[in-house]
Design a protein around this motif. Structure first.
Motif, PDB file in Angstrom:
ATOM      1  N   VAL A 244      70.073  14.048  19.019  1.00  6.92           N
ATOM      2  CA  VAL A 244      69.508  14.859  17.929  1.00  6.92           C
ATOM      3  C   VAL A 244      70.248  14.582  16.629  1.00  6.92           C
ATOM      4  CG1 VAL A 244      68.959  17.186  17.150  1.00  6.92           C
ATOM      5  CG2 VAL A 244      68.784  16.624  19.578  1.00  6.92           C
ATOM      6  N   ALA A 245      71.574  14.439  16.703  1.00  5.30           N
ATOM      7  CA  ALA A 245      72.358  14.116  15.502  1.00  5.30           C
ATOM      8  C   ALA A 245      71.967  12.748  14.950  1.00  5.30           C
ATOM      9  CB  ALA A 245      73.852  14.155  15.818  1.00  5.30           C
ATOM     10  N   LEU A 246      71.671  11.807  15.830  1.00  6.18           N
ATOM     11  CA  LEU A 246      71.211  10.486  15.389  1.00  6.18           C
ATOM     12  C   LEU A 246      69.887  10.621  14.639  1.00  6.18           C
ATOM     13  CD1 LEU A 246      71.524   7.378  15.435  1.00  6.18           C
ATOM     14  CD2 LEU A 246      70.275   7.385  17.615  1.00  6.18           C
ATOM     15  N   ALA A 247      68.999  11.504  15.121  1.00  7.29           N
ATOM     16  CA  ALA A 247      67.735  11.750  14.419  1.00  7.29           C
ATOM     17  C   ALA A 247      67.987  12.336  13.038  1.00  7.29           C
ATOM     18  CB  ALA A 247      66.856  12.694  15.240  1.00  7.29           C
ATOM     19  N   SER A 248      68.948  13.270  12.938  1.00  6.74           N
ATOM     20  CA  SER A 248      69.286  13.870  11.653  1.00  6.74           C
ATOM     21  C   SER A 248      69.899  12.841  10.707  1.00  6.74           C
ATOM     22  CB  SER A 248      70.256  15.036  11.871  1.00  6.74           C
ATOM     23  OG  SER A 248      70.532  15.714  10.675  1.00  6.74           O
ATOM     24  N   LEU A 249      70.755  11.971  11.248  1.00  9.16           N
ATOM     25  CA  LEU A 249      71.357  10.900  10.449  1.00  9.16           C
ATOM     26  C   LEU A 249      70.276   9.958   9.922  1.00  9.16           C
ATOM     27  CD1 LEU A 249      74.068   9.428   9.591  1.00  9.16           C
ATOM     28  CD2 LEU A 249      73.739   8.053  11.655  1.00  9.16           C
ATOM     29  N   GLY A 250      69.356   9.562  10.799  1.00  5.74           N
ATOM     30  CA  GLY A 250      68.278   8.661  10.391  1.00  5.74           C
ATOM     31  C   GLY A 250      67.379   9.281   9.341  1.00  5.74           C
ATOM     32  N   PHE A 251      67.083  10.561   9.515  1.00  8.51           N
ATOM     33  CA  PHE A 251      66.279  11.261   8.510  1.00  8.51           C
ATOM     34  C   PHE A 251      66.973  11.257   7.151  1.00  8.51           C
ATOM     35  CE2 PHE A 251      65.992  15.351   6.274  1.00  8.51           C
ATOM     36  CZ  PHE A 251      64.700  15.245   5.790  1.00  8.51           C
ATOM     37  N   GLY A 252      68.265  11.607   7.135  1.00  3.01           N
ATOM     38  CA  GLY A 252      69.006  11.616   5.881  1.00  3.01           C
ATOM     39  C   GLY A 252      69.059  10.235   5.245  1.00  3.01           C
ATOM     40  N   LEU A 253      69.239   9.211   6.061  1.00  2.00           N
ATOM     41  CA  LEU A 253      69.292   7.835   5.568  1.00  2.00           C
ATOM     42  C   LEU A 253      68.007   7.454   4.853  1.00  2.00           C
ATOM     43  CD1 LEU A 253      70.664   4.973   5.595  1.00  2.00           C
ATOM     44  CD2 LEU A 253      69.471   4.595   7.756  1.00  2.00           C
ATOM     45  N   VAL A 254      66.874   7.729   5.480  1.00  2.92           N
ATOM     46  CA  VAL A 254      65.582   7.361   4.899  1.00  2.92           C
ATOM     47  C   VAL A 254      65.279   8.218   3.660  1.00  2.92           C
ATOM     48  CG1 VAL A 254      63.104   7.174   5.318  1.00  2.92           C
ATOM     49  CG2 VAL A 254      64.724   6.561   7.127  1.00  2.92           C
ATOM     50  N   ALA A 255      65.577   9.519   3.738  1.00  5.00           N
ATOM     51  CA  ALA A 255      65.316  10.402   2.601  1.00  5.00           C
ATOM     52  C   ALA A 255      66.172  10.018   1.398  1.00  5.00           C
ATOM     53  CB  ALA A 255      65.578  11.854   2.993  1.00  5.00           C
ATOM     54  N   GLY A 256      67.466   9.735   1.634  1.00  8.82           N
ATOM     55  CA  GLY A 256      68.344   9.324   0.540  1.00  8.82           C
ATOM     56  C   GLY A 256      67.897   8.016  -0.089  1.00  8.82           C
ATOM     57  N   THR A 257      67.438   7.098   0.743  1.00 15.02           N
ATOM     58  CA  THR A 257      66.915   5.826   0.252  1.00 15.02           C
ATOM     59  C   THR A 257      65.724   6.038  -0.669  1.00 15.02           C
ATOM     60  OG1 THR A 257      67.646   4.609   2.215  1.00 15.02           O
ATOM     61  CG2 THR A 257      65.811   3.677   0.976  1.00 15.02           C
ATOM     62  N   ALA A 258      64.810   6.908  -0.225  1.00 13.39           N
ATOM     63  CA  ALA A 258      63.585   7.135  -0.989  1.00 13.39           C
ATOM     64  C   ALA A 258      63.869   7.827  -2.318  1.00 13.39           C
ATOM     65  CB  ALA A 258      62.615   7.971  -0.154  1.00 13.39           C
ATOM     66  N   GLU A 259      64.807   8.779  -2.324  1.00 12.68           N
ATOM     67  CA  GLU A 259      65.090   9.523  -3.552  1.00 12.68           C
ATOM     68  C   GLU A 259      65.517   8.603  -4.689  1.00 12.68           C
ATOM     69  OE1 GLU A 259      67.971  12.323  -2.294  1.00 12.68           O
ATOM     70  OE2 GLU A 259      66.519  13.682  -1.359  1.00 12.68           O
ATOM     71  N   VAL A 260      66.430   7.676  -4.385  1.00  9.09           N
ATOM     72  CA  VAL A 260      66.881   6.727  -5.407  1.00  9.09           C
ATOM     73  C   VAL A 260      65.773   5.723  -5.719  1.00  9.09           C
ATOM     74  CG1 VAL A 260      68.557   4.920  -5.949  1.00  9.09           C
ATOM     75  CG2 VAL A 260      69.297   6.996  -4.757  1.00  9.09           C
ATOM     76  N   GLY A 261      65.079   5.266  -4.689  1.00  8.67           N
ATOM     77  CA  GLY A 261      64.046   4.257  -4.871  1.00  8.67           C
ATOM     78  C   GLY A 261      62.902   4.714  -5.752  1.00  8.67           C
ATOM     79  N   VAL A 262      62.492   5.963  -5.596  1.00  8.96           N
ATOM     80  CA  VAL A 262      61.378   6.483  -6.400  1.00  8.96           C
ATOM     81  C   VAL A 262      61.759   6.535  -7.877  1.00  8.96           C
ATOM     82  CG1 VAL A 262      60.029   8.563  -6.872  1.00  8.96           C
ATOM     83  CG2 VAL A 262      60.269   7.737  -4.533  1.00  8.96           C
ATOM     84  N   LEU A 263      62.977   6.942  -8.162  1.00 11.17           N
ATOM     85  CA  LEU A 263      63.431   6.977  -9.552  1.00 11.17           C
ATOM     86  C   LEU A 263      63.433   5.576 -10.163  1.00 11.17           C
ATOM     87  CD1 LEU A 263      66.368   9.534  -9.229  1.00 11.17           C
ATOM     88  CD2 LEU A 263      64.069   9.954 -10.110  1.00 11.17           C
ATOM     89  N   ALA A 264      63.887   4.593  -9.374  1.00 12.36           N
ATOM     90  CA  ALA A 264      63.901   3.208  -9.856  1.00 12.36           C
ATOM     91  C   ALA A 264      62.488   2.680 -10.046  1.00 12.36           C
ATOM     92  CB  ALA A 264      64.669   2.325  -8.879  1.00 12.36           C
ATOM     93  N   ALA A 265      61.590   3.027  -9.119  1.00 13.77           N
ATOM     94  CA  ALA A 265      60.207   2.562  -9.218  1.00 13.77           C
ATOM     95  C   ALA A 265      59.520   3.146 -10.448  1.00 13.77           C
ATOM     96  CB  ALA A 265      59.442   2.943  -7.952  1.00 13.77           C
ATOM     97  N   ALA A 266      59.796   4.427 -10.743  1.00 18.94           N
ATOM     98  CA  ALA A 266      59.193   5.061 -11.920  1.00 18.94           C
ATOM     99  C   ALA A 266      59.713   4.419 -13.203  1.00 18.94           C
ATOM    100  CB  ALA A 266      59.505   6.561 -11.909  1.00 18.94           C
ATOM    101  N   GLU A 267      60.992   4.092 -13.225  1.00 21.19           N
ATOM    102  CA  GLU A 267      61.555   3.422 -14.406  1.00 21.19           C
ATOM    103  C   GLU A 267      60.943   2.039 -14.578  1.00 21.19           C
ATOM    104  OE1 GLU A 267      65.936   2.258 -16.275  1.00 21.19           O
ATOM    105  OE2 GLU A 267      65.788   3.230 -14.316  1.00 21.19           O
ATOM    106  N   PHE A 268      60.759   1.322 -13.478  1.00 20.14           N
ATOM    107  CA  PHE A 268      60.140  -0.010 -13.528  1.00 20.14           C
ATOM    108  C   PHE A 268      58.712   0.071 -14.042  1.00 20.14           C
ATOM    109  CE2 PHE A 268      57.461  -3.178 -11.335  1.00 20.14           C
ATOM    110  CZ  PHE A 268      58.022  -4.353 -11.819  1.00 20.14           C
TER     111      PHE A 268
END
Length: 420
Positions: free
Chosen positions: A232-256
């Motif tokens: 379950v902790a691995l699932a939580s880690l994976g969720f955080g990893l993907v969510a953190g990736t998307a948060e930064v990525g969306v900001l970069a995509a909007a700037e682009f």
């Protein structure tokens, strides 16, 4: 097991629930404020994002480590007394941090005090979730309570950063946002610790400890030694990893795409969709078996975030937004599934520690995802964060291979004489 709207109402209206629900809402609200408020505060005083990032990171690392240590203490001693002690230590530590920032103390000193403030930040999330085993019976009503926890937390992540930005800009002192966050933490935690439901839970824990009927895991890892909980902790880690990736990525995509402000709007809409979808999903969860739900939800989330990264170089914010809203619909269902996973894999008298392992895993995942996303975007351009989504797919595959550890978990949550 599905939760209906009457289940949500019944959970929130359960006898003794009103006071701790209100108190925990106040105390958990600053969860998305502390690090950002500290970063902007130091940035305004020192004029350096590098220094600000170092202090903010120390606070975040301290918070992640402190959640597990605190969870273990709260399970063994009961929530009330340790929380009141933590409130006092946190007040001293956060005052020291503000003093260091204002005095422009040496970076090493400020980082050390920030780390201490993080360690002392009351880990209210795990205690709030664990209390529902006292307030609601196992079944749809408790699942509704866990969904409420996930939805409210998502709401705090929407409103918290916005309030920080407003306070930093609209008030004459850049430390106002940190003081507001700390004040909410202090008031909410103190009130929560003194509510009747929490004091009853503390009394039962003390009585059980006196009779030797508590069954806590020993060793450094404690309850984390259980294979199902690690999954379950691995699932939580994976969720955080993907969510953190998307948060930064969306900001970069909007700037682009030439519209930097659209990034914040997309992230806000993402969270709103998550809240709405969480309620609907709770009524008809799929897949029903939890050991299948964990890898399927993370896999779908990671696949959609990968697709977001792949379309970002096209510069179409409309296309990105459509895929992003579909991904957002899988956020709250995952957080709820993690709570249910703890319910399945951890003993009742270690619930707070177990929940806090989930919090720490998610925090570490978000931090890693944000760092990875920044590196890949610098290397590959606005679509580089697709790599974070692909890594999430790998974690989902590992969850699928480990699904048996959750399916096989057979931890009775409410045996005779238990705390629940």
């Amino acid at each position: 097991m599905a939760a209906s709207l009457p289940d949500y109402r019944a959970a929130l209206r359960a006898p003794g629930a009103a006071a701790p629900v209100c108190a925990s809402a106040i105390g958990r609200f600053p969860i998305a404020m502390h690090s950002l408020a500290t970063l902007l505060y130091v940035r305004e005083i020192e004029g350096s994002y590098a220094l600000a990032g170092a202090v903010s990171a120390a606070l975040l690392v301290g918070t992640a480590a402190g959640t597990v240590v605190q969870g273990r203490l709260l399970d063994r001693l009961g929530p009330t007394r340790p929380m009141l002690v933590l409130v006092a230590v946190y007040l001293v530590a956060i005052t020291g941090l503000i003093t260091c920032i204002e005095a422009r103390a040496a970076l090493g000193v400020t980082v050390a005090v920030g780390l201490l403030a993080g360690l002392a930040t009351p880990a209210l999330e795990g205690s709030s979730r664990a209390l529902w085993s006292d307030l609601t019976p196992a079944g749809p009503r408790r699942e509704a309570a866990y969904t409420y926890e996930a939805i409210s937390l998502e709401t705090f992540f929407i409103l918290g950063p916005a309030l920080v930005a407003l306070l930093v800009v609209a008030t004459p002192w850049p430390g106002t946002a940190l003081v507001v966050a700390a004040s909410a933490e202090l008031v909410g935690t103190t009130w929560f610790a003194l509510t009747a439901a929490v004091r009853r839970r503390s009394a039962r824990i003390r009585a059980a400890r006196a009779t030797g009927s508590l069954t806590h895991e020993s060793g450094l890892l404690g309850v984390f030694r259980r294979p199902g909980l690690r999954t379950v902790a691995l699932a939580s880690l994976g969720f955080g990893l993907v969510a953190g990736t998307a948060e930064v990525g969306v900001l970069a995509a909007a700037e682009f795409a030439g519209s930097p402000a659209a990034g914040g709007l997309l992230l806000s809409a993402w969270s709103v969709v998550s809240v709405l979808a969480g309620v609907l999903y709770g009524m008809r969860p799929w897949p029903r078996p939890l050991h299948l739900r964990l890898p399927v939800l993370l896999g779908g989330f990671a696949l959609l975030v990968t697709a977001m990264g792949l379309v970002s170089p096209l510069g179409s914010l409309v296309l990105l937004g459509v895929i992003m809203m579909a991904a957002g619909a899988l956020i709250t269902p995952q957080v709820t599934a993690h709570s249910l996973g703890v319910e399945r894999t951890a003993p009742a008298d270690s619930a707070t520690e177990a929940f806090n392992w989930m919090v720490m895993a998610a925090v570490l995942g978000v931090s890693a995802g944000q760092a990875l996303s920044g590196i890949m975007i610098d290397l590959l351009g606005p679509g580089g964060y697709a790599a974070g989504g692909a890594l999430g797919l790998l974690v989902a595959a590992l969850l699928w291979l480990r699904r048996g550890t959750v399916a096989a978990a057979d931890v009775p949550r409410e045996p005779a004489g238990s705390l629940a």
